[in-house]
Design a protein around this motif. Structure first.
Motif, mmCIF file in Angstrom:
data_model
loop_
_atom_site.group_PDB
_atom_site.id
_atom_site.type_symbol
_atom_site.label_atom_id
_atom_site.label_comp_id
_atom_site.label_asym_id
_atom_site.label_seq_id
_atom_site.Cartn_x
_atom_site.Cartn_y
_atom_site.Cartn_z
ATOM 1 N N GLY A 134 19.799 9.793 -39.046
ATOM 2 C CA GLY A 134 20.268 10.628 -37.943
ATOM 3 C C GLY A 134 19.159 11.201 -37.066
ATOM 4 N N LEU A 135 17.968 10.608 -37.072
ATOM 5 C CA LEU A 135 16.875 11.177 -36.258
ATOM 6 C C LEU A 135 17.206 11.072 -34.769
ATOM 7 C CD1 LEU A 135 13.666 9.752 -38.026
ATOM 8 C CD2 LEU A 135 14.757 11.984 -38.340
ATOM 9 N N THR A 136 16.784 12.084 -34.034
ATOM 10 C CA THR A 136 17.020 12.042 -32.584
ATOM 11 C C THR A 136 15.934 11.179 -31.935
ATOM 12 O OG1 THR A 136 15.570 13.923 -32.197
ATOM 13 C CG2 THR A 136 17.910 14.425 -32.597
ATOM 14 N N TYR A 137 16.154 10.855 -30.676
ATOM 15 C CA TYR A 137 15.195 10.039 -29.932
ATOM 16 C C TYR A 137 13.824 10.725 -29.929
ATOM 17 C CZ TYR A 137 13.062 7.495 -26.112
ATOM 18 O OH TYR A 137 12.201 6.750 -25.367
ATOM 19 N N ASP A 138 13.802 12.031 -29.711
ATOM 20 C CA ASP A 138 12.521 12.762 -29.673
ATOM 21 C C ASP A 138 11.823 12.754 -31.023
ATOM 22 O OD1 ASP A 138 12.508 13.303 -27.057
ATOM 23 O OD2 ASP A 138 13.472 15.289 -27.232
ATOM 24 N N GLN A 139 12.605 12.950 -32.075
ATOM 25 C CA GLN A 139 12.002 12.921 -33.421
ATOM 26 C C GLN A 139 11.379 11.552 -33.697
ATOM 27 O OE1 GLN A 139 15.639 14.110 -35.430
ATOM 28 N NE2 GLN A 139 14.656 15.967 -36.217
ATOM 29 N N ILE A 140 12.091 10.524 -33.284
ATOM 30 C CA ILE A 140 11.568 9.164 -33.519
ATOM 31 C C ILE A 140 10.263 8.983 -32.754
ATOM 32 C CG2 ILE A 140 11.991 6.694 -33.063
ATOM 33 C CD1 ILE A 140 14.958 7.221 -33.696
ATOM 34 N N ARG A 141 10.255 9.403 -31.506
ATOM 35 C CA ARG A 141 9.058 9.225 -30.673
ATOM 36 C C ARG A 141 7.862 9.955 -31.275
ATOM 37 N NH1 ARG A 141 9.163 11.068 -24.703
ATOM 38 N NH2 ARG A 141 9.155 12.913 -25.988
ATOM 39 N N GLN A 142 8.128 11.163 -31.721
ATOM 40 C CA GLN A 142 7.081 11.985 -32.317
ATOM 41 C C GLN A 142 6.516 11.320 -33.598
ATOM 42 O OE1 GLN A 142 8.858 15.663 -33.317
ATOM 43 N NE2 GLN A 142 6.961 16.818 -33.223
ATOM 44 N N ARG A 143 7.434 10.850 -34.442
ATOM 45 C CA ARG A 143 6.983 10.252 -35.718
ATOM 46 C C ARG A 143 6.311 8.911 -35.519
ATOM 47 N NH1 ARG A 143 11.485 12.381 -40.058
ATOM 48 N NH2 ARG A 143 11.668 14.382 -39.015
ATOM 49 N N MET A 144 6.766 8.175 -34.485
ATOM 50 C CA MET A 144 6.153 6.869 -34.186
ATOM 51 C C MET A 144 4.662 7.041 -33.908
ATOM 52 S SD MET A 144 8.001 3.956 -33.696
ATOM 53 C CE MET A 144 9.655 3.376 -33.442
ATOM 54 N N ALA A 145 4.324 8.181 -33.312
ATOM 55 C CA ALA A 145 2.917 8.424 -32.973
ATOM 56 C C ALA A 145 2.081 8.630 -34.236
ATOM 57 C CB ALA A 145 2.821 9.644 -32.064
ATOM 58 N N GLU A 146 2.748 9.040 -35.304
ATOM 59 C CA GLU A 146 2.014 9.321 -36.547
ATOM 60 C C GLU A 146 1.923 8.141 -37.500
ATOM 61 O OE1 GLU A 146 4.129 12.715 -38.015
ATOM 62 O OE2 GLU A 146 3.663 13.782 -36.149
ATOM 63 N N ARG A 147 3.016 7.406 -37.620
ATOM 64 C CA ARG A 147 2.975 6.257 -38.545
ATOM 65 C C ARG A 147 3.955 5.178 -38.126
ATOM 66 N NH1 ARG A 147 4.693 7.598 -44.451
ATOM 67 N NH2 ARG A 147 5.047 5.380 -44.479
ATOM 68 N N LYS A 148 3.644 3.976 -38.617
ATOM 69 C CA LYS A 148 4.524 2.840 -38.307
ATOM 70 C C LYS A 148 5.735 2.907 -39.232
ATOM 71 C CE LYS A 148 1.902 -0.848 -36.356
ATOM 72 N NZ LYS A 148 1.347 -2.152 -36.479
ATOM 73 N N PRO A 149 6.917 2.769 -38.664
ATOM 74 C CA PRO A 149 8.106 2.846 -39.524
ATOM 75 C C PRO A 149 8.455 1.493 -40.152
ATOM 76 C CG PRO A 149 8.785 2.595 -37.241
ATOM 77 C CD PRO A 149 7.280 2.601 -37.238
ATOM 78 N N SER A 150 9.244 1.557 -41.223
ATOM 79 C CA SER A 150 9.943 0.345 -41.651
ATOM 80 C C SER A 150 11.298 0.386 -40.946
ATOM 81 C CB SER A 150 10.098 0.322 -43.174
ATOM 82 O OG SER A 150 10.823 1.447 -43.598
ATOM 83 N N TRP A 151 12.056 -0.709 -41.011
ATOM 84 C CA TRP A 151 13.321 -0.778 -40.271
ATOM 85 C C TRP A 151 14.462 -1.022 -41.243
ATOM 86 C CZ3 TRP A 151 13.149 0.485 -35.164
ATOM 87 C CH2 TRP A 151 11.872 0.554 -34.610
ATOM 88 N N ARG A 152 15.449 -0.123 -41.180
ATOM 89 C CA ARG A 152 16.553 -0.214 -42.139
ATOM 90 C C ARG A 152 17.847 -0.635 -41.472
ATOM 91 N NH1 ARG A 152 15.751 1.937 -47.264
ATOM 92 N NH2 ARG A 152 13.743 2.995 -47.453
ATOM 93 N N LEU A 153 18.640 -1.357 -42.256
ATOM 94 C CA LEU A 153 19.952 -1.796 -41.805
ATOM 95 C C LEU A 153 21.002 -0.827 -42.353
ATOM 96 C CD1 LEU A 153 21.679 -4.065 -40.496
ATOM 97 C CD2 LEU A 153 21.724 -5.166 -42.750
ATOM 98 N N MET A 154 21.869 -0.328 -41.471
ATOM 99 C CA MET A 154 22.917 0.598 -41.914
ATOM 100 C C MET A 154 23.972 -0.161 -42.698
ATOM 101 S SD MET A 154 23.809 2.915 -38.683
ATOM 102 C CE MET A 154 22.535 3.584 -37.642
ATOM 103 N N MET A 155 24.188 0.279 -43.913
ATOM 104 C CA MET A 155 25.247 -0.338 -44.717
ATOM 105 C C MET A 155 26.503 0.515 -44.564
ATOM 106 S SD MET A 155 24.786 -3.105 -46.356
ATOM 107 C CE MET A 155 23.437 -4.243 -46.513
ATOM 108 N N PRO A 156 27.633 -0.097 -44.307
ATOM 109 C CA PRO A 156 28.858 0.690 -44.112
ATOM 110 C C PRO A 156 29.351 1.299 -45.422
ATOM 111 C CG PRO A 156 29.356 -1.654 -44.146
ATOM 112 C CD PRO A 156 27.860 -1.532 -44.212
ATOM 113 N N ASP A 157 30.086 2.389 -45.305
ATOM 114 C CA ASP A 157 30.710 2.998 -46.484
ATOM 115 C C ASP A 157 31.979 2.191 -46.758
ATOM 116 O OD1 ASP A 157 31.560 4.598 -48.488
ATOM 117 O OD2 ASP A 157 31.876 6.389 -47.259
#
Ligand code: GLU
Length: 310
Positions: A134-157
């Motif tokens: 649930g990260l917001t666009y701003d949170q993502i941008r901020q964290r991207m500057a600090e470290r490279k993310p891995s990418w996850r696939l949303m699994m449905p409930d």
């Protein structure tokens, strides 16, 4: 492999080893079973080298794997696929999932994941809590500057179910039991579940035969195929070979390493012993895989791990 071969064959099996070490007898059993399922129904058997992890995979292990399969008499059809050469294909499907809004960046460290994961079954499986979903666009941008993310696939409930040819009806809840899985690592490498789902479907594989420790992976692979409108194969998971401590055989069980076994036995002797101990045959006389086809009966495979000592 020419496309026409794939089209004309009704049964296509495969063996998909990771070249991270020499095979042990458990890997040989999985390969033999997969080969027998395919050949007993007159089908093809493909070989795929799963060398996605650049740190752990080595060409010398891939070469040894192929030499060991040839020595055993488990011949494959066509040219082996190397996952390391298929990055553009995985990228295409990764982008397709991204465009559907199903992929998100995850900044959690392994320690974060362990700390936030829900208590789970007795196995050591780590189910991701979805903290970064649930990260917001701003949170993502901020964290991207600090470290490279891995990418996850949303699994449905949602419930997933399929009928395994050996273990029978299987069910799980994708979100609770699998969680959002990494499909691309922070170092850019595409991850196992995405690559396997795509490769099996594109190679026209109709049945996957492999160790029962991958039953939960089948649910994830069926789900990924569904998201990508690809046709998933059917699955037949085979029992694991276990040692006296009831642990699945691993590279640590050195006496059951194929390198050691090749020094002691002829291929026919080794297949004879393996076939006897796993119930494929009533005696332990030397035999070739080809000869086992005649009496191969899938009903005789019990969904129960097999104690293996030689
Ligand atoms: N590469 C995996 C392994 O060696 C097997 C994957 C599969 O059969 O789907 O454990």
């Amino acid at each position: 492999m020419p496309k026409s071969i794939v089209k004309n064959s009704h049964h296509i099996g495969r063996f998909a080893p990771s070249p991270t070490g020499r095979m042990h007898l458990g890997n040989v059993y999985a390969a033999l079973m997969s080969w027998l399922f395919a050949r007993a129904s007159g089908g093809l058997w493909l070989l795929r080298i799963e060398d996605l992890d650049p740190e752990r995979s080595r060409q010398e292990y891939a070469d040894a794997l192929m030499s060991d399969l040839e020595w055993l008499g488990l011949e494959w059809d066509g040219t082996p696929l190397y996952q390391s050469q298929r990055t553009d294909i995985y990228r295409h499907y990764f982008e397709q999932l991204t465009q559907q809004g199903l992929v998100y960046p995850c900044f959690c460290t392994r320690a974060d994941i362990l700390a936030t994961q829900a208590p789970h079954q007795s196995d050591n499986r780590v189910v991701y809590s979805g903290a970064c979903r649930g990260l917001t666009y701003d949170q993502i941008r901020q964290r991207m500057a600090e470290r490279k993310p891995s990418w996850r696939l949303m699994m449905p409930d949602a419930e997933s179910s399929y009928v395994d040819a050996i273990y029978g009806p299987q069910r799980c809840n994708l979100k609770r039991d699998c969680g959002d899985i990494v499909i691309r690592r922070a170092d850019g490498a595409f991850a196992y579940q995405l690559a396997v789902s795509v490769d099996d479907a594109l190679s026209g594989v109709t049945q996957v035969v492999r160790g029962r420790d991958l039953i939960l992976s089948a649910h994830q692979q069926i789900a990924i195929c569904g998201m990508l409108s690809l046709k998933p194969p059917e699955y037949a998971h085979v029992p694991l070979l276990i040692n006296e401590n009831a642990q699945r055989l691993s590279k640590r069980d050195n006496s059951l390493n194929i390198g050691v076994l090749r020094e002691k036995f002829s291929p026919q002797q080794l297949i004879g012993i393996l076939a006897y101990k796993t119930g494929l045959k009533d005696d332990c006389e030397p035999v070739t895989p080809q000869e086992l086809i005649k009496t191969f009966n899938t009903c005789s495979i019990k969904p129960k791990d097999i104690l293996m000592t030689i």
